[in-house]
Scaffold this active site. Structure first.
Site, short mmCIF file in Angstrom:
data_model
loop_
_atom_site.label_atom_id
_atom_site.label_comp_id
_atom_site.label_asym_id
_atom_site.label_seq_id
_atom_site.Cartn_x
_atom_site.Cartn_y
_atom_site.Cartn_z
N ASP A 515 22.71 48.73 26.70
CA ASP A 515 23.58 47.63 27.10
C ASP A 515 24.97 48.18 27.44
O ASP A 515 25.53 48.99 26.69
CB ASP A 515 23.67 46.64 25.95
CG ASP A 515 24.48 45.41 26.29
OD1 ASP A 515 24.05 44.66 27.18
OD2 ASP A 515 25.53 45.21 25.67
N GLU A 545 22.87 49.76 31.70
CA GLU A 545 23.79 49.05 32.58
C GLU A 545 25.00 49.94 32.84
O GLU A 545 25.78 50.20 31.94
CB GLU A 545 24.24 47.75 31.91
CG GLU A 545 23.12 46.72 31.77
CD GLU A 545 23.61 45.46 31.11
OE1 GLU A 545 23.48 44.38 31.72
OE2 GLU A 545 24.13 45.52 29.98
#
Length: 911
Positions: A515, A545
């Site tokens: 994340d 990400e």
């Protein structure tokens, strides 16, 4: 989680605890009874209160030097210290409560790049004779003071500690066994707490009930680690630490806290669990021989299904009631959900990526509730009930990390037993491996659930002010939504790496999805890659990400693990280039933008929905960006763009950034939907003309899947994408309960029109949403769901049939992929890509040609280069069992090289 748009779960205040002070200061652990020391809860007491709170506008560079941009050039600068944290420094007055001070000298040293956020200003140094004292002084209060010659305070600030601690205790990075390590000869406890004054370990027989002992730990001045070895193997017992430490603004505090290196926990994380993860008692039968299926030889082989543990089974009536929403649901091989996963595996899916399964701070593990809403399709009653119970219900996505290396207890059938969640997690992994699927994990090392003296804070209550990234005033940065961690600091970076190694080694995790990985340094991610590979004895796939935003944006603090900075690392990042071109708009769309910003598959120019008028050039640009994704978003791949120019993908514009950013195809993750934002079905309710039939909506969904499946790189799909999953237009379902996150493995319902989604993130758009949710014409029939399901599986079969859809290197892509129908004379709704298989291992065909027609009408393109070839439909399309019979109507004329593709159809020809 793509953008910092989430609200927070309610945080418990500590004001009441701060109001109760201990009667005596500095009570030694050795003098305290086990019960007095160990049997309280959370924040215990203040041993010596702080006299005042200050910002931290200066920062240590290393153990000797510090930077203070606000220092007065015409004043003297001193570092005052006080063992009992009673320092005062009123402007215009004199420093009070100090035990003494260390003089500081200005230096010519430049401010390090990592501290530029402070602003430009002087750097000071301790005198050589004082350097040896500084480690001890960090255990009390330190205050940097700018004062006049007569001692009058001109300014005062605390100093951010990370630079000093990283230098003083660099040896800690090599300590291999932080946490609790039970062995036959004894159980060793190790805690990195270099600023603590005293530490004791409290041991317990159970997750609740009285303590058995309190044992002081010894301090190692080289590493900053406190340790002790207790007699006997305490495997299966519980523990916490009692840490006496200076907390800025509070004083000398005694915290009763769990272990940052906990491997399991009691209910609601009240106590850490002592576990030998290699013990037979924690291994399900056959665990030592468990291995992932051999489906991924290179990163582009990955095709991923992103799945939430609770979503998977909570609504599945074929799962026994006790196992619904639990790890153990995956053990029920005859359930509808497991049949679905096996069918995907057999079609070619390689990985299931689980949304967070580490210990989560926002899900009650005991006594949580499951509301049962009711109401009309456009009612707000459902979301009101969900909202009223969201802090007590059993649901959250889980982007609220509490303990990074322990399995979440709410997914266990018995969260009170610290061993049960370990065994059941392993059983889940084992069951997925047996189903032919590798197991990936969504990890969130970029922030913690909370910080400071909050009840659910761990790191900050052990080493205050160290683990989080601070701003120029010493406040914790929150650009990720919550308290940002600082993995550029040695021991936070080590915690992330050590935790990932543990999941790899102890739980056979095959891949990780990070994340907000752009908030991590590239160097730490590369260290992590080496370490997990060594732990697994094979390559462990890393994706994440790579968004570039916040206080670290554009390399302000370090070289980031972001899209534009990771090229050459082999670590994959999600691409918004193809995503936005395919579905339209961007991740943060709201209001009319959700309607007007159509994309390549949902009507841009060729099927307008009555929104803004797009120009033909908009469609041409979108088609080029779709080709960028199909070519793996590679920097150097040459493409003829819509103007007729040949450009490398890095020279094509994407919102001011290069469209092509990857060095190799494995460095890009292609997707059109994940847990963030509306599902594609919901976006298409907004973006396709209202008159579009549900059968055509299903075809649009399959077109988006086809683009993803044919794109070079990693293919990533959100669970339920293949069955037209809807969240009733919810753009952020992280705490929307089971109601808005349901999956139906019976394929009868996609749950569109089950009420207005939660008001917090969607209320401003209720006027737009109400008529859509109330319109039954948007509700797909079971036949539409079945078509999408089966057509999706056919696409997986096609992707799996040839390595040409999964080319290994940028050189392979450049040599073997060629686009037709490009430039200014193209048919803009048709994309054609040819892949040359000559001599390529695993190609399976001499050549492959895929064609995508997103238009409502059949379209033809002439490809003179392909006249006289022996093209025929891919065997999957030609099979009597093919889901999309329309694809079999595609035609190729060898005399002219003309290909005719039916409306809204993806088709593959092979030679």
């Amino acid at each position: 989680m793509e953008h910092p748009h989430r609200s927070r779960a309610l945080r418990l205040a500590v004001a009441a605890a701060l109001a109760t002070l201990a009667a005596s200061a500095g009570t030694a652990h050795a003098a305290s009874s086990s019960a007095a020391l160990c049997d309280g809860e959370g924040f215990q007491s203040i041993l010596s209160p702080s006299a005042a709170a200050f910002d931290a506008r200066a920062a240590w560079v290393d153990r000797r030097t510090l930077a203070w941009p606000g220092a007065r050039a015409d004043a003297r600068t001193r570092l005052y210290h006080a063992k009992n944290a009673a320092l005062t420094a009123p402007a215009g007055g004199k420093v009070g409560g100090a035990d003494g001070f260390l003089p500081l000298d200005a230096t010519a040293a430049a401010l390090p790049e990592r501290l530029r956020y402070l602003g430009e200003g002087p750097v000071f140094a301790l005198r050589e004779a004082d350097v040896a004292r500084i480690a001890g002084l960090h255990r009390g209060a330190l205050l940097l003071v700018s004062e006049a010659a007569d001692g009058t305070v001109l300014d005062a600030t605390r100093v951010q500690v990370a630079g000093a601690l990283d230098d003083l205790y660099a040896a800690a990075e090599a300590v291999p066994d932080l946490g609790a390590t039970p062995r036959t000869g004894g159980t060793t406890f190790k805690l990195w707490a270099p600023t603590a004054r005293q530490v004791a370990v409290c041991t317990y027989d159970q997750g609740t009930g009285p303590s058995r002992a309190a044992t002081p730990l010894r301090f190692d001045p080289k590493s900053g680690v406190w340790s002790a070895t207790l007699a006997g193997n305490l495997d299966g017992k519980y523990y916490r630490y009692a840490v006496d430490v200076h907390v800025p603004g509070a004083g000398i505090v005694r915290n009763l806290v769990t272990d940052p290196y906990s491997v399991s926990l009691a209910t609601d994380s009240r106590r850490s669990y002592i576990a030998d993860l290699a013990s037979p008692r924690l291994k399900p039968a056959g665990w030592d021989s468990d291995a992932p299926p051999a489906k991924v030889a290179a990163q582009p082989d990955m095709s991923i299904y992103e799945l939430h543990v609770r979503d998977f089974s909570i609504g599945d009536a074929t799962v026994s009631a006790a196992n619904r929403g639990k790890y153990t649901a995956f053990l029920e091989s005859g359930s509808d959900g497991m049949r679905h996963l096996r069918a995907l595996s057999q079609a070619g899916l390689t990985d299931v990526h689980l949304l967070p399964v580490y210990d989560i701070g926002s899900i009650p593990e005991k006594g949580c509730v499951t509301p049962a809403p009711a109401g009309a399709a456009d009612s707000d009653a459902q979301q009101k009930l969900i909202g009223d119970s969201k802090l007590a219900d059993c649901y959250n996505w889980g982007y609220d990390p509490y303990h990074y290396s322990a399995p979440e207890g709410s997914y266990s059938t018995d969260p009170a037993d610290g061993g049960k969640r370990v065994i059941e997690f392993r059983q889940m992994v084992q069951a997925l491996h047996r189903a032919g699927l590798r197991v990936g994990m969504d990890v969130v090392y970029n922030h913690t659930y909370t910080a400071g003296q909050d009840e659910k804070s761990v790191l900050d209550r052990v080493v205050p002010g160290y683990y989080h990234r601070l701003d120029a005033k010493g406040a914790i940065e929150r650009s990720t939504c919550c308290e940002n961690t600082a993995t550029e600091h040695r021991m936070m970076g080590k915690l992330m790496v050590d935790s990932s190694v543990l999941w790899t080694q102890a739980y056979h995790i095959d891949s990780f999805r990070f994340d907000l990985m752009g908030h991590q340094p590239r160097s730490v991610m590369e260290t992590l890659q080496r370490r997990v590979n060594a732990a697994a004895g094979r390559h462990v796939n890393l994706i994440g990400e790579g968004w570039n935003f916040g206080e670290v944006a554009d390399g302000k603090c370090f070289v980031q693990a972001s899209q534009l900075a990771l090229n050459g690392s082999g670590i994959g990042t999600f691409s918004d280039r193809g995503r936005d071109a395919v579905r339209g708009g961007g991740a943060g769309d709201s209001g009319r933008d959700m309607v007007t910003r159509q994309g390549y598959v949902n009507g841009l120019v060729y099927d307008p929905n009555g929104g803004i008028q797009h120009s033909p050039a908009d469609l041409l640009k979108a088609a080029d960006l779709v080709r960028v994704g199909l070519a793996g978003t590679l920097r150097t791949y040459p493409l003829q763009v819509y103007t007729g120019e040949m450009r490398e993908l890095q020279r094509i514009d994407y919102g001011g950034q290069p469209a092509g950013y990857a060095s190799e195809p494995g460095e890009v993750v292609n997707y059109v939907e994940n847990h963030d934002n509306q599902t594609l079905y919901d976006l298409n309710v907004l973006r396709l003309p209202a008159s579009t039939s549900t059968a055509d909506r299903a075809r649009v969904q399959v077109l988006a899947a086809a683009i993803n499946a044919f794109s070079q790189g990693v293919a990533y799909f959100h669970a339920g994408f293949d069955i037209l999953r809807s969240k009733s237009l919810d753009r952020n379902s992280f705490e929307s309960g089971d109601w808005f996150n349901r999956l139906d493995w019976t394929y009868r319902d996609n749950y569109f029109g089950t009420g207005l989604p939660p008001a917090a993130d969607n209320g401003k758009d209720y006027a737009l949403f109400r008529p859509l949710l109330a319109n039954p014409a948007f509700k797909p029939a079971p036949a539409d769901i079945a078509f999408t399901r089966d057509a999706f599986r056919d696409l997986l079969r096609i992707r799996a049939s040839s390595t040409l859809f999964r080319l290994r290197t940028a050189g392979d892509v450049g040599q073997r992929l060629r686009f037709y129908n490009t430039g200014p004379a193209q048919v803009p709704t048709v994309i054609a890509g040819r892949l040359d298989g000559a001599g390529y291992q695993g190609a399976g065909f001499k050549s492959v040609l895929y064609l995508l027609n997103v238009d409502k009408a059949a379209r033809s393109i002439d490809v003179p280069q392909e006249t006289g070839r022996a093209w025929k439909l891919h065997p999957v399309h030609a099979s009597p069992a093919a889901a999309d019979r329309r694809a079999s109507e595609a035609r190729y004329d060898p005399a002219t090289g003309r290909f005719t593709i039916p409306p809204r159809t993806a088709v593959v020809f092979v030679e």
